[in-house]
Design an enzyme around this catalytic site. Structure first.
Site, PDB file in Angstrom:
ATOM      1  N   TRP A   1     -18.534   9.521  12.476  1.00  0.00           N
ATOM      2  CA  TRP A   1     -17.659  10.691  12.637  1.00  0.00           C
ATOM      3  C   TRP A   1     -18.222  11.954  11.997  1.00  0.00           C
ATOM      4  O   TRP A   1     -17.722  13.045  12.255  1.00  0.00           O
ATOM      5  CB  TRP A   1     -16.277  10.399  12.014  1.00  0.00           C
ATOM      6  CG  TRP A   1     -16.375   9.867  10.609  1.00  0.00           C
ATOM      7  CD1 TRP A   1     -16.339   8.551  10.239  1.00  0.00           C
ATOM      8  CD2 TRP A   1     -16.586  10.611   9.405  1.00  0.00           C
ATOM      9  NE1 TRP A   1     -16.514   8.431   8.882  1.00  0.00           N
ATOM     10  CE2 TRP A   1     -16.669   9.692   8.344  1.00  0.00           C
ATOM     11  CE3 TRP A   1     -16.710  11.974   9.109  1.00  0.00           C
ATOM     12  CZ2 TRP A   1     -16.868  10.077   7.023  1.00  0.00           C
ATOM     13  CZ3 TRP A   1     -16.922  12.363   7.791  1.00  0.00           C
ATOM     14  CH2 TRP A   1     -16.990  11.417   6.761  1.00  0.00           C
ATOM     15  N   ASN A   2     -19.223  11.836  11.119  1.00  0.00           N
ATOM     16  CA  ASN A   2     -19.540  13.027  10.307  1.00  0.00           C
ATOM     17  C   ASN A   2     -20.283  14.118  11.079  1.00  0.00           C
ATOM     18  O   ASN A   2     -20.199  15.296  10.731  1.00  0.00           O
ATOM     19  CB  ASN A   2     -20.247  12.640   9.005  1.00  0.00           C
ATOM     20  CG  ASN A   2     -21.574  11.988   9.209  1.00  0.00           C
ATOM     21  OD1 ASN A   2     -21.863  11.470  10.295  1.00  0.00           O
ATOM     22  ND2 ASN A   2     -22.407  11.995   8.192  1.00  0.00           N
TER      23      ASN A   2
ATOM     24  N   LYS B   1     -20.210   4.082  22.097  1.00  0.00           N
ATOM     25  CA  LYS B   1     -18.930   3.978  21.397  1.00  0.00           C
ATOM     26  C   LYS B   1     -18.970   4.943  20.213  1.00  0.00           C
ATOM     27  O   LYS B   1     -19.631   4.696  19.215  1.00  0.00           O
ATOM     28  CB  LYS B   1     -18.685   2.556  20.884  1.00  0.00           C
ATOM     29  CG  LYS B   1     -17.245   2.370  20.450  1.00  0.00           C
ATOM     30  CD  LYS B   1     -17.064   1.463  19.253  1.00  0.00           C
ATOM     31  CE  LYS B   1     -17.202   2.109  17.927  1.00  0.00           C
ATOM     32  NZ  LYS B   1     -16.237   3.142  17.530  1.00  0.00           N
ATOM     33  N   PRO B   2     -18.257   6.072  20.327  1.00  0.00           N
ATOM     34  CA  PRO B   2     -18.228   7.004  19.198  1.00  0.00           C
ATOM     35  C   PRO B   2     -17.202   6.559  18.153  1.00  0.00           C
ATOM     36  O   PRO B   2     -16.440   5.623  18.397  1.00  0.00           O
ATOM     37  CB  PRO B   2     -17.782   8.321  19.853  1.00  0.00           C
ATOM     38  CG  PRO B   2     -16.929   7.891  21.004  1.00  0.00           C
ATOM     39  CD  PRO B   2     -17.450   6.544  21.466  1.00  0.00           C
ATOM     40  N   ALA B   3     -17.148   7.238  17.018  1.00  0.00           N
ATOM     41  CA  ALA B   3     -16.187   6.884  15.974  1.00  0.00           C
ATOM     42  C   ALA B   3     -14.765   7.174  16.447  1.00  0.00           C
ATOM     43  O   ALA B   3     -14.509   8.177  17.111  1.00  0.00           O
ATOM     44  CB  ALA B   3     -16.486   7.683  14.710  1.00  0.00           C
TER      45      ALA B   3
ATOM     46  N   GLY C   1     -24.574   4.922  11.128  1.00  0.00           N
ATOM     47  CA  GLY C   1     -23.355   4.666  10.362  1.00  0.00           C
ATOM     48  C   GLY C   1     -23.719   4.072   9.015  1.00  0.00           C
ATOM     49  O   GLY C   1     -24.841   4.224   8.523  1.00  0.00           O
ATOM     50  N   SER C   2     -22.762   3.355   8.434  1.00  0.00           N
ATOM     51  CA  SER C   2     -22.978   2.831   7.083  1.00  0.00           C
ATOM     52  C   SER C   2     -23.962   1.655   7.084  1.00  0.00           C
ATOM     53  O   SER C   2     -24.094   0.939   8.088  1.00  0.00           O
ATOM     54  CB  SER C   2     -21.638   2.362   6.512  1.00  0.00           C
ATOM     55  OG  SER C   2     -21.126   1.330   7.331  1.00  0.00           O
TER      56      SER C   2
ATOM     57  N   GLU D   1     -29.805   4.024  11.837  1.00  0.00           N
ATOM     58  CA  GLU D   1     -29.783   5.210  10.960  1.00  0.00           C
ATOM     59  C   GLU D   1     -28.615   4.990  10.013  1.00  0.00           C
ATOM     60  O   GLU D   1     -27.458   5.165  10.402  1.00  0.00           O
ATOM     61  CB  GLU D   1     -29.577   6.483  11.796  1.00  0.00           C
ATOM     62  CG  GLU D   1     -30.693   6.792  12.771  1.00  0.00           C
ATOM     63  CD  GLU D   1     -31.930   7.363  12.098  1.00  0.00           C
ATOM     64  OE1 GLU D   1     -31.860   7.679  10.897  1.00  0.00           O
ATOM     65  OE2 GLU D   1     -32.961   7.470  12.766  1.00  0.00           O
ATOM     66  N   LEU D   2     -28.927   4.610   8.765  1.00  0.00           N
ATOM     67  CA  LEU D   2     -27.860   4.124   7.886  1.00  0.00           C
ATOM     68  C   LEU D   2     -27.612   5.060   6.698  1.00  0.00           C
ATOM     69  O   LEU D   2     -28.020   6.213   6.709  1.00  0.00           O
ATOM     70  CB  LEU D   2     -28.207   2.699   7.438  1.00  0.00           C
ATOM     71  CG  LEU D   2     -28.548   1.740   8.591  1.00  0.00           C
ATOM     72  CD1 LEU D   2     -28.920   0.364   8.075  1.00  0.00           C
ATOM     73  CD2 LEU D   2     -27.402   1.635   9.588  1.00  0.00           C
TER      74      LEU D   2
END
Ligand code: NAP
Length: 487
Positions: free
Chosen positions: A155-156, A179-181, A232-233, A254-255
């Site tokens: 989401w950022n 699939k977006p946030a 994401g995380s 990409e974490l």
């Protein structure tokens, strides 16, 4: 400025068609600055994800056989459409994720640049011929698209993170299910509307929104999806990586990050402080490359803190649709709780508060997730903030004496995304940038997200790169062809 309307409903995009989900359920998207509903988005799950995969697979043959020039032309049209719609898209970003409008405009420009860069790179997919050691043999290597790809984004940066995946996938000849946030799906939806306008054929791009685990599992379990690209995380990344291994799917990850920022005594102090403030409070500290540990050499620490404090106090916080706002809200209640927890833990373990340190109680902040821009001094290794991503407007300051000492401290983490150095000493900048165990290093520079650069991390911050000269590598397979020729 056109604002989103709470009653507005948004749909999924599958095989060139905008549609509601079979369950007819919707997700409410909330503005984190005001608490208002900005729109309702159709929530699809297993059935819609399967349909989206079918569409991506059915369209793969024709899209992958399309000329790279034709694909590049579509991407260039999308580049221009994004720029034409910059103001509207920026307002969407500000309303659904909270970043100030000035930063949101920058995000739209970056997203557009990804399409331009990848359109340019699409024309430069080269193979090789190799001289054989046998007279009768002809040897060559060709590059081909990986296949239908699944993409999952955070989401950022709700627009540019999608662009950073969509653009190279399309340029390489891959089709995609995105699939977006859940927090910020509207930016992706608006991007897909423009992609449709730019002429992306039906089925080539598909958008599903809904329960992340259900959608993720379907994407990973389907053998036809040949690659997963995730931002994401680290926690979710590890899970997806493990599941992708079952079918040996290609992965790009990409974490998370925990960036050290090292300020040496020989830096240009004023320019350094300006850059540290901009970088730390950009997107309210909610970036993967946000400086999470600011190491300042002891001899200049007092002067650094004085200047830094002055600048942080002048930052204006609020609903980012106002042009003068520097810092917006954090994204939601759990984001706010995490920031509070990290600050309280640090203070309890001996850190001192230089400025901030509270949830904002200003009247116009009462329905949003606002935390005052905060600076902590005397932070040490035992505190949560030193070891976990805070993802908020908090700048923790550490001190150090020597170069060796600070490099060791900077590398003492499982993350390896971004690091920064401020120094006017050329030899030191080379020595330290080479010694830092990170995928990206900024020397007197904090802007790492440039389309021309290879963005990405090492260690538990990820696998692969986005952008830069090798951006299509992640979406291409290598095929080696050998033939025997008769005389
Ligand atoms: P997140 O919780 O890992 O979520 C990222 C995406 O994964 C979202 O779309 C989320 O869906 C989805 N997801 C969650 N659980 C899933 C599951 N079990 N299966 C499949 N998908 C799942 O991360 P976030 O909070 O959105 O973003 C912040 C993190 O992203 C930070 O760690 C930050 O450092 C990192 N980040 C890294 C980069 C980079 O380039 N290295 C860039 C930006 C952000 P829902 O939204 O529906 O939960």
């Amino acid at each position: 400025m056109e604002l989103l309307k709470s009653s507005k409903k948004y749909q999924l995009f599958i095989n060139g068609e905008w549609k509601n989900s079979i369950s007819n359920q919707f997700i409410e998207v909330i503005n984190p600055a005001t608490g208002n509903i900005v729109g309702q988005v159709a929530s699809g799950n297993i059935v819609e994800t399967k349909e989206a995969i079918d569409a991506a697979c059915d369209s793969f043959f024709s899209w992958s056989k399309e000329t790279s020039k034709a694909r590049a032309d579509i991407l260039m049209r999308l580049y221009f459409l994004l720029l034409e719609n910059e103001e509207y898209l920026a307002s969407v970003i500000t309303n659904e994720m909270g970043k100030p409008i000035v930063q949101a405009r920058k995000e739209v420009q970056t997203a557009a640049e990804h399409f331009r860069w990848n359109a340019e790179e699409a024309r430069r997919i080269y193979g090789q011929t190799i001289q054989s050691s046998e007279k009768q043999k002809r040897l060559s290597i060709i590059r081909q698209p990986v296949g239908p790809v699944a993409a999952i984004t955070p989401w950022n940066f709700p627009l540019s993170m999608v662009a950073r995946k969509l653009a190279p996938a399309l340029a390489s000849g891959c089709t995609i299910v995105l699939k977006p946030a859940e927090q910020t799906p509207i930016s992706a939806i608006e991007l897909f509307k423009l992609a449709e306008k730019a002429g992306v054929p039906n089925g080539v791009i598909n958008l599903v929104i809904g329960n992340p685990k259900e959608i993720g599992d379907v994407l990973l379990e389907d053998k036809r999806i040949r690659k997963i690209t995730f931002t994401g995380s680290t926690e979710v990344g590890k899970l997806l990586y493990k599941n992708a291994a079952k079918q040996v799917k290609r992965v790009s990850m990409e974490l998370g990050g925990h960036a050290p920022m090292i300020v040496f005594e020989d830096c240009d102090l004023e320019s350094t402080v300006n850059q540290v403030v901009k970088s730390k409070f950009n997107n309210t500290g909610q970036t993967c490359v946000s400086p999470n540990r600011i190491y300042v050499q002891q001899s200049i620490k007092d002067s650094f803190i004085n200047l830094f404090k002055e600048q942080v106090q002048s930052l204006k916080m609020g609903y980012g649709i106002d042009e003068n706002i520097d810092v917006g809200p954090v994204v939601n209640q759990s984001g706010l709780d995490k920031v509070k927890k990290h600050v309280e833990d640090a203070i309890q373990k001996g850190a001192t508060l230089v400025v901030g340190g509270t949830v904002s109680d200003k009247a116009n902040h009462k329905n949003g997730y606002f935390y005052e821009p905060t600076v902590l001094d005397h932070v040490d290794e035992q505190m949560l903030i030193t070891n976990q991503e805070t993802f908020g407007p908090v700048a923790p300051i550490f001190s150090f004496e020597t170069e060796d000492e600070v490099v060791k401290k900077a590398n003492n983490t499982d993350y390896g995304l971004a690091a920064y150095i401020f120094t006017e000493n050329l030899s030191r900048s080379v020595r330290v940038s080479e010694a830092l165990e990170y995928g990206m290093v900024g020397i007197n520079d904090t802007v790492l997200s440039q389309v021309e650069g290879s963005f990405g991390g090492i260690k538990e911050s990820g696998i692969g790169r986005e952008g830069g000269p090798g951006c299509l590598e992640e979406f291409l397979e290598t095929k080696w062809i050998t033939s025997t020729i008769r005389d």
